[in-house]
Design an enzyme around this catalytic site. Sequence first.
Site, PDB file in Angstrom:
ATOM      1  N   ILE A 162      43.213  49.243 -64.532  1.00 33.93           N
ATOM      2  CA  ILE A 162      44.125  49.492 -63.406  1.00 33.93           C
ATOM      3  C   ILE A 162      43.486  49.185 -62.064  1.00 33.93           C
ATOM      4  CG2 ILE A 162      45.600  51.171 -64.569  1.00 33.93           C
ATOM      5  CD1 ILE A 162      43.914  53.380 -63.396  1.00 33.93           C
TER       6      ILE A 162
ATOM      7  N   ASP B 244      33.796  53.606 -44.637  1.00 36.35           N
ATOM      8  CA  ASP B 244      34.799  52.680 -45.178  1.00 36.35           C
ATOM      9  C   ASP B 244      36.125  53.401 -45.381  1.00 36.35           C
ATOM     10  OD1 ASP B 244      35.774  50.250 -46.007  1.00 36.35           O
ATOM     11  OD2 ASP B 244      35.063  50.435 -48.069  1.00 36.35           O
TER      12      ASP B 244
END
Length: 834
Positions: free
Chosen positions: A64, A204
């Site tokens: 996924i 991030d």
Amino acid sequence: MIPQSNPTAQRRSGDAQNTNNVAPNSVATTTDTALTASTQSGSSSNNANKKLEYIGVYKIGPEIGKGSFATVYKCIDTTNNKAVAIKSVYRSKLKSKKLLENLEIEIQILKSMKHPHIVGLLDYKQTTSYFHLVMDYCSMGDLSYFIRRRNNLVKSHPVISSLLHCYPSPEGSHGLNEVLVLHFLRQLSSALQFLRDKSLVHRDIKPQNLLLCPPVHSKQEFIDGEFVGMWELPILKIADFGFARFLPSTSMAETLCGSPLYMAPEILRYEKYNAKADLWSVGAVLYEMTVGKPPFKAGNHIELLKNIEKANDKIKFPSAAQVPEPLKQLIRSLLKYNPTERISFNEFFNDSLITCDLDDNDQPLETSQMDENLFISEYISPIAPAERSQFFKEQKKNDSVVRSPSPTTATTATPRQDNVVQQMTKITSPVPDDFALSIARNSSEFNLKKDDMNLEKDYVVVEKRAVEVNALADELAHAGAGADAIPNSRKNSDVDQTNRLASSQQQTETASYRRSSSSGSQKRPSFSERRISLSLSPTNALTKAIGLASNRLFGLTTNSSHSNVSAIAEDDDSSTSNNDASSFSTVIPSTNNHVLLQKLNLATIGEPGTEFDLGSVSNLDEQILDKLELIANIANAVNLYADVKFSQIIPSPPSSDGIEDDTEMLPPKIIHMISQEGIGLYIKTLSLLGRAMDIAGQWWFEKYDAVHGERPSFETTVRINQIVQWIREKYNISLERLEFLKSKSDFTAEETIEDNEPNGTTRVQQAIFAAALGIARETALKELLRNSTDIECSYVTSIYMLLAILEDLEESDRQEVKKIIEKINSRLKNFMGK
């Protein structure tokens, strides 16, 4: 950095959240071969289930998420039958100490993270080939996917349907409801405060790293889990700590990391920075939640920094977003260019929007029909393979809606010449007419090297690759290997002139499709008028684009580049209408291709192998250089076709009165169709460019990072760096255009999504194949009619386009395409020998 794909795989289960049984030194019970087979499978879900592969007690499920260094699987913990996410990191990809250090730090940080709004590390296993991080499974994907695809998911996902019914977005806005924004903001700030207390900076923070889980089942469960926000709404968690660092408030860092679109300006300036860089990222994420897009966008980090500086701290909000004033003030205080003027962490955590009470309605969302183990993307069901060929047959019948017959067929040649032309075109491409359909019918059986059957997944992979591409290009440039560091015959005043021309073209097209200028603009053409340019078949449009860009494809000497471009442009203007000229001027790539092929390697181009074989070159560095040049040219050919699609969607400047008539816009179905084609082509371009950067990165590691590496020649180093810099610029521009097309596609998807929409990879394969054959046929016609303009360039481009799809085909189709390449190459050699 361990990139994760969007949406990344994780889902918090109530039982798994409390276990956190980390076993750092445990070893997977299965062999590496078993996982490798699952990783390379064309359908990881089916193969994993059939082979019953395991990592310890975890049964491997479907893939996924996928990045350059890791693949994420949805797995089942057999001890409690709960879903978990396993991020499998390839040891072989972590070839530098820095990458290994990033992984070790991520594991160390996650082991110490026990917070309801941070993705937890439940277990950790390693084998001789992989590091396996077992983490919370967030079945609702990430925030970016939720924002962009909610109009599709509202039809099929029970929780999202109920959520958006209770909290709809403002009319005409692409952002989220104010209640959802404040709810997610509260949860994000809670996680950040936890990190701040531990002197951690994430570095991030972006929507792709903010994962969503379904709401808890009761208010008491919400209280017991120490969540914040509204108990009946989805749970947000911060993920991906590959860039995180322990950074006390007095410390500074200077590493370029994170996603450029959400990166603080001090990082973009390569300056030292502190934890306040995270606050800028929070402001950018908050802006995207309210508006539906990032506050600043650009093709690369240099242009992004310029756009941020140009804004001068003036953050504008679309009126349709209906952003309340307190929220605007908070976002503006976070998006301050100067970090010293940026709001502090204490001020942020104590802001009234975060400390105020949110009014719970105590009405849970509809979750009875939701399968908590089903991943969010699985709610958008794919097309059945059996229906694909039917779609293409129907599409052939309906092509007249968008395209008219090729102007080439209206030639005034004599009947005898017509007969000869027909014979020659048949000789040029003697392939069965149903060959393209065979590609569609067999698409599910292609031996793809990666599972790129979902364009959405591929988009996320290439989006995350942008960080790596820019980092490698920066490293090569700063190492003194750049073209600027040494004299070169190609770097002269003429190159500067060409660069100025390219820069001018880029500014023109950027201003056009961003609608940044309205002065002196003309009213947007009506649909009936625009149909003139849209009715040109992709082949004809691409052929015209190739003619305009021929000097760049062949890397002509810079002495003539400027004059050739001008001459071609003048010739084009004299032979086409103003409407067509303006349309196709945007097709010209803005980057300067003078660093590409100076030779065609025709002797080897006719026998391409599955790995783009280049024949025998004695010097290894020369082999690397030749391979980079070939892949770059293949990517450039596909990119030209993608730019044609982009030029059909790119908006015209608004009318002087600022009013656009809705009836003059292209129908949503056509916009969606062209956007999807362009998206697939840009993804193919980016995958090729990324592949070239992988080769360059491996070369760089072996030559410079390795202790006993042999230094390459000075000239080879410069040439490889020139190509790397070209790839970086092309990658960033292509990614920006891809994002633009995705925004158009997502905006029109609600009105146009159909069950029989063809598979993304199939659509791209067919488009490239058909365009390559069309170019070859029309080039043969031009050659026969003694029209020698761009013959050589067009033949080579058709070969490059066929090479682009060669590897993705099964063996029988690959052999057929090779025969076509040989035929085209034979005609090219004959033409050049005249």
